[in-house]
Enzyme design. Structure first.
Site, mmCIF file in Angstrom:
data_model
loop_
_atom_site.group_PDB
_atom_site.id
_atom_site.type_symbol
_atom_site.label_atom_id
_atom_site.label_comp_id
_atom_site.label_asym_id
_atom_site.label_seq_id
_atom_site.Cartn_x
_atom_site.Cartn_y
_atom_site.Cartn_z
ATOM 1 N N ASP A 138 -1.461 5.993 -5.601
ATOM 2 C CA ASP A 138 -2.549 6.968 -5.804
ATOM 3 C C ASP A 138 -2.152 8.029 -6.821
ATOM 4 O OD1 ASP A 138 -4.069 6.024 -3.289
ATOM 5 O OD2 ASP A 138 -2.092 6.551 -2.510
ATOM 6 N N GLU A 181 -4.817 3.950 -8.117
ATOM 7 C CA GLU A 181 -6.054 4.506 -7.569
ATOM 8 C C GLU A 181 -6.206 5.963 -7.981
ATOM 9 O OE1 GLU A 181 -6.475 4.590 -3.268
ATOM 10 O OE2 GLU A 181 -8.313 5.752 -3.470
ATOM 11 N N HIS A 183 -0.975 10.643 -2.494
ATOM 12 C CA HIS A 183 -2.265 10.231 -1.939
ATOM 13 C C HIS A 183 -3.243 11.387 -1.777
ATOM 14 C CE1 HIS A 183 -5.186 9.441 1.274
ATOM 15 N NE2 HIS A 183 -5.222 8.225 0.750
ATOM 16 N N HIS A 208 0.826 -1.209 0.000
ATOM 17 C CA HIS A 208 0.000 0.000 0.000
ATOM 18 C C HIS A 208 0.863 1.262 0.000
ATOM 19 C CE1 HIS A 208 -2.858 2.778 2.332
ATOM 20 N NE2 HIS A 208 -3.449 2.558 1.176
ATOM 21 N N GLU A 247 0.108 -0.835 -4.685
ATOM 22 C CA GLU A 247 -1.030 0.078 -4.794
ATOM 23 C C GLU A 247 -0.488 1.480 -4.646
ATOM 24 O OE1 GLU A 247 -4.299 2.678 -3.184
ATOM 25 O OE2 GLU A 247 -2.297 2.315 -2.407
HETATM 26 O O1 G3P Z 1 -6.652 1.393 -2.647
HETATM 27 C C1 G3P Z 1 -6.796 1.064 -1.319
HETATM 28 C C2 G3P Z 1 -6.622 2.233 -0.398
HETATM 29 O O2 G3P Z 1 -5.446 2.899 -0.734
HETATM 30 C C3 G3P Z 1 -7.778 3.175 -0.434
HETATM 31 O O3 G3P Z 1 -7.702 4.188 0.490
HETATM 32 O O4 G3P Z 1 -7.121 6.428 1.312
HETATM 33 O O5 G3P Z 1 -5.430 4.617 1.420
HETATM 34 O O6 G3P Z 1 -6.030 5.616 -0.766
HETATM 35 P P1 G3P Z 1 -6.514 5.245 0.623
HETATM 36 MG MG MG Z 2 -4.901 4.402 -2.159
#
Ligand code: G3P
Ligand code: MG
Length: 249
Positions: free
Chosen positions: A39, A112, A52, A10, A37
């Site tokens: 953003d 994301e 993010h 993450h 993962e």
């Molecule tokens: O994609 C999973 C997770 O990253 C979603 O929430 O706020 O951590 O981007 P966040």
């Molecule tokens: Mg995320």
């Protein structure tokens, strides 16, 4: 033998390194994660960048909205120094830097889109075009909490893999996912700590990549439920739990 759950880092190895930076991605890969993962937000000049928050205040030594900076302007800020002096020099990456780094590594990449608060015009088209440019169609899942955006992306290119992010216990989410053509559902993990919910999703052949699972006990439960992917800040911890689960199966 249990079917192995994918270990998805993450924001990279964000439990130990500055999130969404090159060092966090490299360290996650060193830990032998299966995927990453990350953003995406968009700059004033339409460049997709890895961050993010919509603002750079929390993760860099700058402040303000990404949408108000050009990419060149964003590069002046440091995305590592706030985490520790030893990470000084980490920059906000653009999508090309990320995809160029990932392209020959045979990793799953979950991009994301952070377009649930700000409407980034044509972000769907931009991300799809980049995926094709780097020929990473098989490796990338594009996700968002903004499901209108996911439908739009599918309309632009029906072959893309979309992941639907959500945090609540949605009723009959498997039917919803199927209707929207989801490749995967990306729930906050308490929403899938339930055998029946997981089985219904499996029946319609949609994968589950659940976030953000950092405690070993939760990891064990989700692996036991046969969840396809776990998104974690600690890929090292998850690998340890996965090894134990395989040994005990
Ligand atoms: O994609 C999973 C997770 O990253 C979603 O929430 O706020 O951590 O981007 P966040
Ligand atoms: Mg995320």
């Amino acid at each position: 033998m249990i079917k192995t759950t994918l270990n998805i880092a993450h924001r990279g190895f964000s439990g130990k390194y500055p999130e969404n930076t090159m060092v966090a991605f490299k360290k996650a890969i060193e830990e032998k994660c299966d995927g990453i993962e990350t953003d995406l937000n968009m700059t004033k000049d339409g460049i997709l960048v890895v961050c993010h928050d919509e603002k750079i205040d929390r993760t860099t030594n700058g402040c303000g909205y990404i949408k108000d900076y050009t990419y060149k302007e964003l590069k002046q800020f440091d995305a590592g120094i706030g985490y520790g002096e030893e990470f000084k020099g980490e920059k906000i990456l653009c999508i090309d830097e990320l995809l160029d780094y990932i392209k020959d590594k045979n990793l799953l990449l979950n991009l994301e889109l952070k377009n649930n608060l700000i409407e980034y015009v044509d972000i769907e088209k931009k991300v799809v075009d980049k995926i094709h440019e780097y020929k990473l169609e098989d490796n990338i899942i594009v996700s968002s909490f903004n499901h209108y955006s996911m439908v739009k992306l599918k309309e632009y290119d029906s072959t893309m893999k979309i992941g639907l992010l959500y945090s609540a216990n949605l009723y009959n989410v498997h039917e919803y996912g199927r209707k929207l053509g989801a490749f995967s559902l990306h729930p906050y993990y308490p929403a899938v700590m339930n055998k029946e919910v997981v089985e219904n999703i499996k029946k319609v052949k949609i994968n589950i990549n659940t976030y953000t699972v950092n405690e070993e006990e939760d990891m064990r439960k989700l692996i036991g439920l046969g969840i396809e992917g776990i998104i974690t800040n600690y890929p090292d911890r998850l690998n340890k739990v996965l090894k134990e689960a395989i040994k005990n199966s």
